[in-house]
Design a protein around this motif. Structure first.
Motif, PDB file in Angstrom:
ATOM      1  N   SER A 156      -4.867 122.287  62.643  1.00 18.86           N
ATOM      2  CA  SER A 156      -5.953 123.191  62.283  1.00 18.86           C
ATOM      3  C   SER A 156      -5.455 124.274  61.337  1.00 18.86           C
ATOM      4  CB  SER A 156      -6.527 123.855  63.534  1.00 18.86           C
ATOM      5  OG  SER A 156      -5.582 124.771  64.075  1.00 18.86           O
ATOM      6  N   ARG A 157      -6.402 124.939  60.705  1.00 20.42           N
ATOM      7  CA  ARG A 157      -6.079 126.032  59.795  1.00 20.42           C
ATOM      8  C   ARG A 157      -5.210 127.075  60.514  1.00 20.42           C
ATOM      9  NH1 ARG A 157      -7.596 130.890  57.557  1.00 20.42           N
ATOM     10  NH2 ARG A 157      -7.665 130.885  55.273  1.00 20.42           N
ATOM     11  N   ASP A 158      -5.609 127.450  61.723  1.00 18.10           N
ATOM     12  CA  ASP A 158      -4.852 128.468  62.471  1.00 18.10           C
ATOM     13  C   ASP A 158      -3.424 128.015  62.753  1.00 18.10           C
ATOM     14  OD1 ASP A 158      -7.006 130.166  62.451  1.00 18.10           O
ATOM     15  OD2 ASP A 158      -7.653 129.701  64.497  1.00 18.10           O
ATOM     16  N   GLU A 159      -3.263 126.759  63.125  1.00 15.75           N
ATOM     17  CA  GLU A 159      -1.920 126.220  63.375  1.00 15.75           C
ATOM     18  C   GLU A 159      -1.063 126.271  62.103  1.00 15.75           C
ATOM     19  OE1 GLU A 159      -1.765 122.424  65.717  1.00 15.75           O
ATOM     20  OE2 GLU A 159      -3.940 122.734  65.744  1.00 15.75           O
ATOM     21  N   TYR A 160      -1.665 125.900  60.977  1.00 13.34           N
ATOM     22  CA  TYR A 160      -0.917 125.883  59.719  1.00 13.34           C
ATOM     23  C   TYR A 160      -0.538 127.305  59.301  1.00 13.34           C
ATOM     24  CZ  TYR A 160      -2.724 121.088  59.548  1.00 13.34           C
ATOM     25  OH  TYR A 160      -3.062 119.787  59.845  1.00 13.34           O
ATOM     26  N   LEU A 161      -1.445 128.249  59.494  1.00 14.89           N
ATOM     27  CA  LEU A 161      -1.129 129.646  59.170  1.00 14.89           C
ATOM     28  C   LEU A 161       0.058 130.120  59.995  1.00 14.89           C
ATOM     29  CD1 LEU A 161      -4.677 131.272  58.874  1.00 14.89           C
ATOM     30  CD2 LEU A 161      -2.996 131.006  57.037  1.00 14.89           C
ATOM     31  N   GLN A 162       0.035 129.810  61.268  1.00 12.18           N
ATOM     32  CA  GLN A 162       1.117 130.217  62.161  1.00 12.18           C
ATOM     33  C   GLN A 162       2.441 129.560  61.760  1.00 12.18           C
ATOM     34  OE1 GLN A 162       0.199 129.519  66.282  1.00 12.18           O
ATOM     35  NE2 GLN A 162       2.094 130.437  67.015  1.00 12.18           N
ATOM     36  N   LEU A 163       2.362 128.304  61.376  1.00 17.38           N
ATOM     37  CA  LEU A 163       3.558 127.536  61.042  1.00 17.38           C
ATOM     38  C   LEU A 163       4.194 127.973  59.723  1.00 17.38           C
ATOM     39  CD1 LEU A 163       5.232 125.066  62.030  1.00 17.38           C
ATOM     40  CD2 LEU A 163       3.673 123.623  60.718  1.00 17.38           C
ATOM     41  N   PHE A 164       3.371 128.229  58.704  1.00 20.69           N
ATOM     42  CA  PHE A 164       3.902 128.452  57.355  1.00 20.69           C
ATOM     43  C   PHE A 164       4.030 129.914  56.941  1.00 20.69           C
ATOM     44  CE2 PHE A 164       2.423 124.057  57.097  1.00 20.69           C
ATOM     45  CZ  PHE A 164       3.424 123.449  56.350  1.00 20.69           C
ATOM     46  N   SER A 165       3.333 130.827  57.593  1.00 24.22           N
ATOM     47  CA  SER A 165       3.227 132.207  57.091  1.00 24.22           C
ATOM     48  C   SER A 165       4.545 132.965  57.010  1.00 24.22           C
ATOM     49  CB  SER A 165       2.243 133.008  57.938  1.00 24.22           C
ATOM     50  OG  SER A 165       0.933 132.548  57.698  1.00 24.22           O
ATOM     51  N   ALA A 166       5.497 132.677  57.862  1.00 23.65           N
ATOM     52  CA  ALA A 166       6.769 133.404  57.822  1.00 23.65           C
ATOM     53  C   ALA A 166       7.568 133.099  56.554  1.00 23.65           C
ATOM     54  CB  ALA A 166       7.607 133.074  59.060  1.00 23.65           C
ATOM     55  N   SER A 167       7.445 131.896  56.031  1.00 23.92           N
ATOM     56  CA  SER A 167       8.255 131.467  54.884  1.00 23.92           C
ATOM     57  C   SER A 167       7.485 131.395  53.570  1.00 23.92           C
ATOM     58  CB  SER A 167       8.860 130.085  55.157  1.00 23.92           C
ATOM     59  OG  SER A 167       9.665 130.116  56.314  1.00 23.92           O
ATOM     60  N   PHE A 168       6.156 131.379  53.657  1.00 25.93           N
ATOM     61  CA  PHE A 168       5.334 131.161  52.464  1.00 25.93           C
ATOM     62  C   PHE A 168       4.206 132.186  52.363  1.00 25.93           C
ATOM     63  CE2 PHE A 168       7.305 127.101  53.311  1.00 25.93           C
ATOM     64  CZ  PHE A 168       7.593 126.597  52.050  1.00 25.93           C
ATOM     65  N   ASN A 169       3.889 132.568  51.126  1.00 23.64           N
ATOM     66  CA  ASN A 169       2.662 133.314  50.861  1.00 23.64           C
ATOM     67  C   ASN A 169       1.525 132.304  50.793  1.00 23.64           C
ATOM     68  OD1 ASN A 169       3.795 135.957  50.558  1.00 23.64           O
ATOM     69  ND2 ASN A 169       4.641 135.272  48.598  1.00 23.64           N
ATOM     70  N   ILE A 170       0.496 132.517  51.589  1.00 22.98           N
ATOM     71  CA  ILE A 170      -0.636 131.590  51.646  1.00 22.98           C
ATOM     72  C   ILE A 170      -1.580 131.930  50.495  1.00 22.98           C
ATOM     73  CG2 ILE A 170      -2.486 130.651  53.093  1.00 22.98           C
ATOM     74  CD1 ILE A 170       0.435 130.305  54.235  1.00 22.98           C
ATOM     75  N   LYS A 171      -1.521 131.154  49.432  1.00 24.12           N
ATOM     76  CA  LYS A 171      -2.373 131.393  48.260  1.00 24.12           C
ATOM     77  C   LYS A 171      -3.766 130.821  48.477  1.00 24.12           C
ATOM     78  CE  LYS A 171       0.660 133.369  45.552  1.00 24.12           C
ATOM     79  NZ  LYS A 171       0.492 134.768  45.155  1.00 24.12           N
ATOM     80  N   THR A 172      -3.815 129.631  49.043  1.00 25.54           N
ATOM     81  CA  THR A 172      -5.075 128.935  49.321  1.00 25.54           C
ATOM     82  C   THR A 172      -4.888 128.095  50.568  1.00 25.54           C
ATOM     83  OG1 THR A 172      -5.572 128.749  46.945  1.00 25.54           O
ATOM     84  CG2 THR A 172      -6.752 127.262  48.405  1.00 25.54           C
ATOM     85  N   LEU A 173      -5.873 128.126  51.446  1.00 26.10           N
ATOM     86  CA  LEU A 173      -5.910 127.230  52.610  1.00 26.10           C
ATOM     87  C   LEU A 173      -7.379 127.139  53.031  1.00 26.10           C
ATOM     88  CD1 LEU A 173      -4.534 125.462  54.748  1.00 26.10           C
ATOM     89  CD2 LEU A 173      -4.154 127.527  56.111  1.00 26.10           C
TER      90      LEU A 173
END
Length: 195
Positions: A156-173
């Motif tokens: 899910s979107r929430d899972e992906y945000l949690q997984l990637f946010s520490a290492s990546f700037n979320i430009k689009t999701l």
């Protein structure tokens, strides 16, 4: 690490033509994304590239620094036979997690969802390592409940945000508005930039 989805597993899928995920061309969201890329010198990696439609599309658009890695040899042979002008040295048969290199852009298309979910943190770390400064990871992630059965495994979107946010700037999701019909409403298009 799970060995259930190992080299033999994927080789057999291709040899048995049991490749239901293979749509036979570049998906619309990725083609539209590729069409707006300006810098033809980008070093691009497509992990778990399968039959490599995205590599063919990019190469035809003038991107010559495109590389594909797949654990299975058969899809790379399929691609080489179908599209012989693609540089043979840019087709890498091997384990993504052992790959060494630096890329400006890594394309995600049904690779993440094919991995055992226990490997997701390792995936994020490896993507971070392979990207150059301000490099981007972009593509599609499935937007349906994570199941024990797979591949594909959802998320899910929430899972992906949690997984990637520490290492990546979320430009689009965001929900992909131009997914192919069988995947419509089940995909998120994303662009994550290395921090």
């Amino acid at each position: 690490m799970s060995t259930q989805f190992n080299k033999a597993y994927w080789e057999n899928k291709y040899l048995e033509n049991a490749t239901g995920w293979d749509i036979g061309h570049t998906s619309t969201p990725l083609a539209d994304y590729f069409n707006q890329l300006i810098n033809k010198e980008l070093r691009i990696l497509i992990p778990g590239g399968g039959n490599c439609y995205e590599a063919e599309y990019l190469f035809e658009q003038g991107f010559k620094n495109v590389y594909v890695i797949d654990i299975a040899l058969q899809p790379l042979l399929n691609f080489k036979n179908r599209f012989p002008k693609f540089p043979k040295t840019h087709l890498i048969q091997g384990d993504f997690f052992n790959h060494i290199g630096k890329y400006d852009l890594i394309i995600e298309q049904t690779f993440f969802c094919a991995l055992d979910p226990v490997l997701r943190n390792k995936y994020v770390d490896k993507m971070y390592d392979l990207l150059s400064e301000k490099g981007k990871l972009a593509g599609l992630l499935f937007n349906f409940e994570l199941t024990e059965e797979g591949p594909p495994f959802g998320g899910s979107r929430d899972e992906y945000l949690q997984l990637f946010s520490a290492s990546f700037n979320i430009k689009t999701l965001d929900k992909s508005y131009n997914s192919i019909k069988p995947r419509f409403g089940r995909e998120l298009f994303f662009i994550f930039e290395k921090k």
